[in-house]
Design a protein around this motif. Structure first.
Motif, PDB file in Angstrom:
ATOM      1  N   CYS A  97      -8.477   2.863   6.802  1.00 40.72           N
ATOM      2  CA  CYS A  97      -7.940   3.524   5.603  1.00 40.72           C
ATOM      3  C   CYS A  97      -8.574   2.934   4.329  1.00 40.72           C
ATOM      4  O   CYS A  97      -9.049   1.794   4.328  1.00 40.72           O
ATOM      5  CB  CYS A  97      -6.417   3.444   5.569  1.00 40.72           C
ATOM      6  SG  CYS A  97      -5.769   1.939   4.893  1.00 40.72           S
ATOM      7  N   ALA A 101      -1.179  -5.524   2.913  1.00 42.86           N
ATOM      8  CA  ALA A 101      -0.607  -4.257   2.431  1.00 42.86           C
ATOM      9  C   ALA A 101       0.911  -4.211   2.557  1.00 42.86           C
ATOM     10  O   ALA A 101       1.555  -3.325   2.003  1.00 42.86           O
ATOM     11  CB  ALA A 101      -1.224  -3.111   3.218  1.00 42.86           C
ATOM     12  N   GLY A 124       1.302   3.577   2.260  1.00 40.27           N
ATOM     13  CA  GLY A 124       1.996   3.839   3.527  1.00 40.27           C
ATOM     14  C   GLY A 124       3.208   2.942   3.723  1.00 40.27           C
ATOM     15  O   GLY A 124       4.237   3.384   4.244  1.00 40.27           O
ATOM     16  N   VAL A 125       3.083   1.695   3.300  1.00 37.76           N
ATOM     17  CA  VAL A 125       4.192   0.744   3.442  1.00 37.76           C
ATOM     18  C   VAL A 125       5.325   1.108   2.474  1.00 37.76           C
ATOM     19  O   VAL A 125       6.503   1.141   2.851  1.00 37.76           O
ATOM     20  CB  VAL A 125       3.687  -0.705   3.211  1.00 37.76           C
ATOM     21  CG1 VAL A 125       4.841  -1.666   2.973  1.00 37.76           C
ATOM     22  CG2 VAL A 125       2.853  -1.156   4.407  1.00 37.76           C
ATOM     23  N   CYS A 173       2.563   6.093   8.823  1.00 40.21           N
ATOM     24  CA  CYS A 173       1.684   6.295   7.665  1.00 40.21           C
ATOM     25  C   CYS A 173       0.815   7.539   7.907  1.00 40.21           C
ATOM     26  O   CYS A 173       0.264   7.703   9.004  1.00 40.21           O
ATOM     27  CB  CYS A 173       0.796   5.067   7.478  1.00 40.21           C
ATOM     28  SG  CYS A 173      -0.434   5.337   6.192  1.00 40.21           S
ATOM     29  N   PHE A 228      -2.128   8.148   7.231  1.00 40.40           N
ATOM     30  CA  PHE A 228      -3.490   7.818   7.692  1.00 40.40           C
ATOM     31  C   PHE A 228      -3.487   7.536   9.201  1.00 40.40           C
ATOM     32  O   PHE A 228      -4.439   7.859   9.898  1.00 40.40           O
ATOM     33  CB  PHE A 228      -4.043   6.607   6.928  1.00 40.40           C
ATOM     34  CG  PHE A 228      -4.259   6.908   5.471  1.00 40.40           C
ATOM     35  CD1 PHE A 228      -5.230   7.813   5.067  1.00 40.40           C
ATOM     36  CD2 PHE A 228      -3.469   6.308   4.508  1.00 40.40           C
ATOM     37  CE1 PHE A 228      -5.409   8.106   3.724  1.00 40.40           C
ATOM     38  CE2 PHE A 228      -3.644   6.600   3.162  1.00 40.40           C
ATOM     39  CZ  PHE A 228      -4.610   7.502   2.772  1.00 40.40           C
ATOM     40  N   VAL A 229      -2.394   6.955   9.674  1.00 34.63           N
ATOM     41  CA  VAL A 229      -2.267   6.707  11.125  1.00 34.63           C
ATOM     42  C   VAL A 229      -2.049   8.052  11.833  1.00 34.63           C
ATOM     43  O   VAL A 229      -2.672   8.325  12.866  1.00 34.63           O
ATOM     44  CB  VAL A 229      -1.106   5.720  11.420  1.00 34.63           C
ATOM     45  CG1 VAL A 229      -0.918   5.539  12.919  1.00 34.63           C
ATOM     46  CG2 VAL A 229      -1.360   4.369  10.751  1.00 34.63           C
ATOM     47  N   CYS A 288       0.869  -1.184   0.000  1.00 37.15           N
ATOM     48  CA  CYS A 288       0.000   0.000   0.000  1.00 37.15           C
ATOM     49  C   CYS A 288       0.903   1.230   0.000  1.00 37.15           C
ATOM     50  O   CYS A 288       2.124   1.124   0.176  1.00 37.15           O
ATOM     51  CB  CYS A 288      -0.891   0.007   1.247  1.00 37.15           C
ATOM     52  SG  CYS A 288       0.060   0.237   2.759  1.00 37.15           S
ATOM     53  N   ASP A 301      -7.305   1.957   1.537  1.00 36.10           N
ATOM     54  CA  ASP A 301      -6.642   0.772   0.985  1.00 36.10           C
ATOM     55  C   ASP A 301      -7.168  -0.503   1.668  1.00 36.10           C
ATOM     56  O   ASP A 301      -7.435  -1.511   1.015  1.00 36.10           O
ATOM     57  CB  ASP A 301      -5.124   0.888   1.207  1.00 36.10           C
ATOM     58  CG  ASP A 301      -4.368  -0.224   0.521  1.00 36.10           C
ATOM     59  OD1 ASP A 301      -3.937  -0.031  -0.624  1.00 36.10           O
ATOM     60  OD2 ASP A 301      -4.232  -1.311   1.113  1.00 36.10           O
ATOM     61  N   THR A 302      -7.342  -0.427   2.988  1.00 34.62           N
ATOM     62  CA  THR A 302      -7.846  -1.584   3.741  1.00 34.62           C
ATOM     63  C   THR A 302      -9.248  -1.964   3.272  1.00 34.62           C
ATOM     64  O   THR A 302      -9.545  -3.135   3.038  1.00 34.62           O
ATOM     65  CB  THR A 302      -7.856  -1.238   5.254  1.00 34.62           C
ATOM     66  OG1 THR A 302      -6.517  -1.023   5.662  1.00 34.62           O
ATOM     67  CG2 THR A 302      -8.473  -2.343   6.085  1.00 34.62           C
ATOM     68  N   THR A 314      -6.606   1.590  11.742  1.00 38.95           N
ATOM     69  CA  THR A 314      -6.752   1.820  10.293  1.00 38.95           C
ATOM     70  C   THR A 314      -6.982   0.529   9.500  1.00 38.95           C
ATOM     71  O   THR A 314      -7.515   0.576   8.395  1.00 38.95           O
ATOM     72  CB  THR A 314      -5.490   2.512   9.726  1.00 38.95           C
ATOM     73  OG1 THR A 314      -4.352   1.774  10.154  1.00 38.95           O
ATOM     74  CG2 THR A 314      -5.379   3.956  10.162  1.00 38.95           C
ATOM     75  N   THR A 315      -6.560  -0.613  10.075  1.00 45.25           N
ATOM     76  CA  THR A 315      -6.678  -1.869   9.323  1.00 45.25           C
ATOM     77  C   THR A 315      -7.767  -2.781   9.890  1.00 45.25           C
ATOM     78  O   THR A 315      -7.751  -3.992   9.650  1.00 45.25           O
ATOM     79  CB  THR A 315      -5.316  -2.604   9.309  1.00 45.25           C
ATOM     80  OG1 THR A 315      -4.849  -2.692  10.653  1.00 45.25           O
ATOM     81  CG2 THR A 315      -4.293  -1.882   8.476  1.00 45.25           C
TER      82      THR A 315
END
Ligand code: F3S
Length: 288
Positions: free
Chosen positions: A191, A262, A14-15, A94, A96-97, A12, A193-194, A162-163
């Motif tokens: 998030c 992700a 963030g990763v 990330c 989003f976090v 994803c 993506d999740t 977020t996940t």
């Protein structure tokens, strides 16, 4: 046998960002430590270790160098401790976090009762509890949500890791709404993506005979994909790499779905798909 790969797979945003920051910090600093694994994927973390990164559990014994805050984030206390020791902080949290962390800080300042839906021992949830100065409650199941004592006059805010699984979050939110507090504010902090990965894994699991989720066993979002797939199909498994694939799993199967967490790199997903295809050739008796 047909192998169908989820459209959203591989790293994803963030990763990918966390790995890029880790790699560039290894070029810029003589000694770089990571407070916990940068991401929840053993193979990727091993590659970073070979480039010089050292994973530590605590900054206690560290006296010089730079310390990476992982993509899951850290609590303000931990970051303060690193700075007090004169160490450089490299933040790969990330965005989003970070957004959820800011929200938690703001709601705590406004004296709301905070309920975080997530895994108590996950680094992201620990960081969020830290941003609430230890005041937030954490629940991760309907049972825990039912047991949570909330007074009718309280002003409650609910948010999630977020996940988190969207369906579990909705289930828990319903239970908290049922407690009829004076105010209940619900935040959508899972998030994008999740959510996309979970929807695609659910759709795919409904179409195929067997489902393979590729990712780290310590990865929260990978485990969520497995849980979601298992609700649709009995034959769903998590593998970390191609070596774990067993030809017998695919005997008599016409289609296999492949989805990934992700923090799973493309090259591992491709090797897993190649191995599944090899198994399919074995079962139809053709030479590989
Ligand atoms: Fe960030 Fe979501 Fe990935 S929170 S690390 S974009 S799974």
């Amino acid at each position: 046998m047909k192998v169908k790969r989820a459209r959203r797979s591989g790293f994803c945003f963030g990763v990918r960002r966390a790995i890029e920051i880790a790699e560039s910090s290894l070029r810029d600093y003589a000694k770089v430590y990571s407070l916990g694994p940068v991401i929840h994927n053993r193979q990727v973390v091993d590659t970073l270790h070979r480039q010089g990164l050292v994973t530590i559990d605590s900054v206690g014994p560290i006296t010089n160098g730079a310390v990476l805050i992982t993509s899951h984030g850290s609590s303000p206390d931990v970051i303060r401790r690193i700075r007090t020791k004169g160490l450089r902080v490299i933040d790969t949290t990330c965005p989003f976090v970070s957004r959820t962390q800011k929200l938690v800080r703001e709601l705590t300042r406004k004296k709301y009762r905070l309920i975080i839906v997530g895994e108590r021992s996950h680094p992201e949830v620990k960081s969020l509890v830290g941003f609430s100065s230890g005041k937030a409650d954490v629940v991760n199941s309907a049972k825990e949500a039912k047991a949570l004592a909330v007074k009718p006059r309280e002003k409650v805010c609910v948010l999630s890791q977020t996940t988190q699984s969207l369906s579990r979050y909705i289930e828990i939110v319903r239970i908290i709404l049922d407690k009829q507090c004076r105010e209940t504010h619900i935040y959508t902090t899972i998030c994008d993506d999740t959510v996309i990965r979970q929807k695609q894994a659910e759709e795919l699991a409904g179409e195929v005979d067997s489902m393979i989720i590729v990712g780290g066993r310590n990865s929260a979002n990978t485990n969520r994909l497995l849980d979601i797939s298992k609700k649709c199909i009995h034959d769903a498994r998590l593998v970390e790499n191609e070596d774990e694939i067993k030809p017998l799993w695919f005997k008599g199967k016409r289609s296999v779905g492949v989805a990934s967490g992700a923090s799973t790199p493309d090259w591992i997903i491709e090797k897993v798909i190649a191995k599944i295809k090899q198994c399919s050739f074995l079962h139809c008796g053709r030479k590989i």
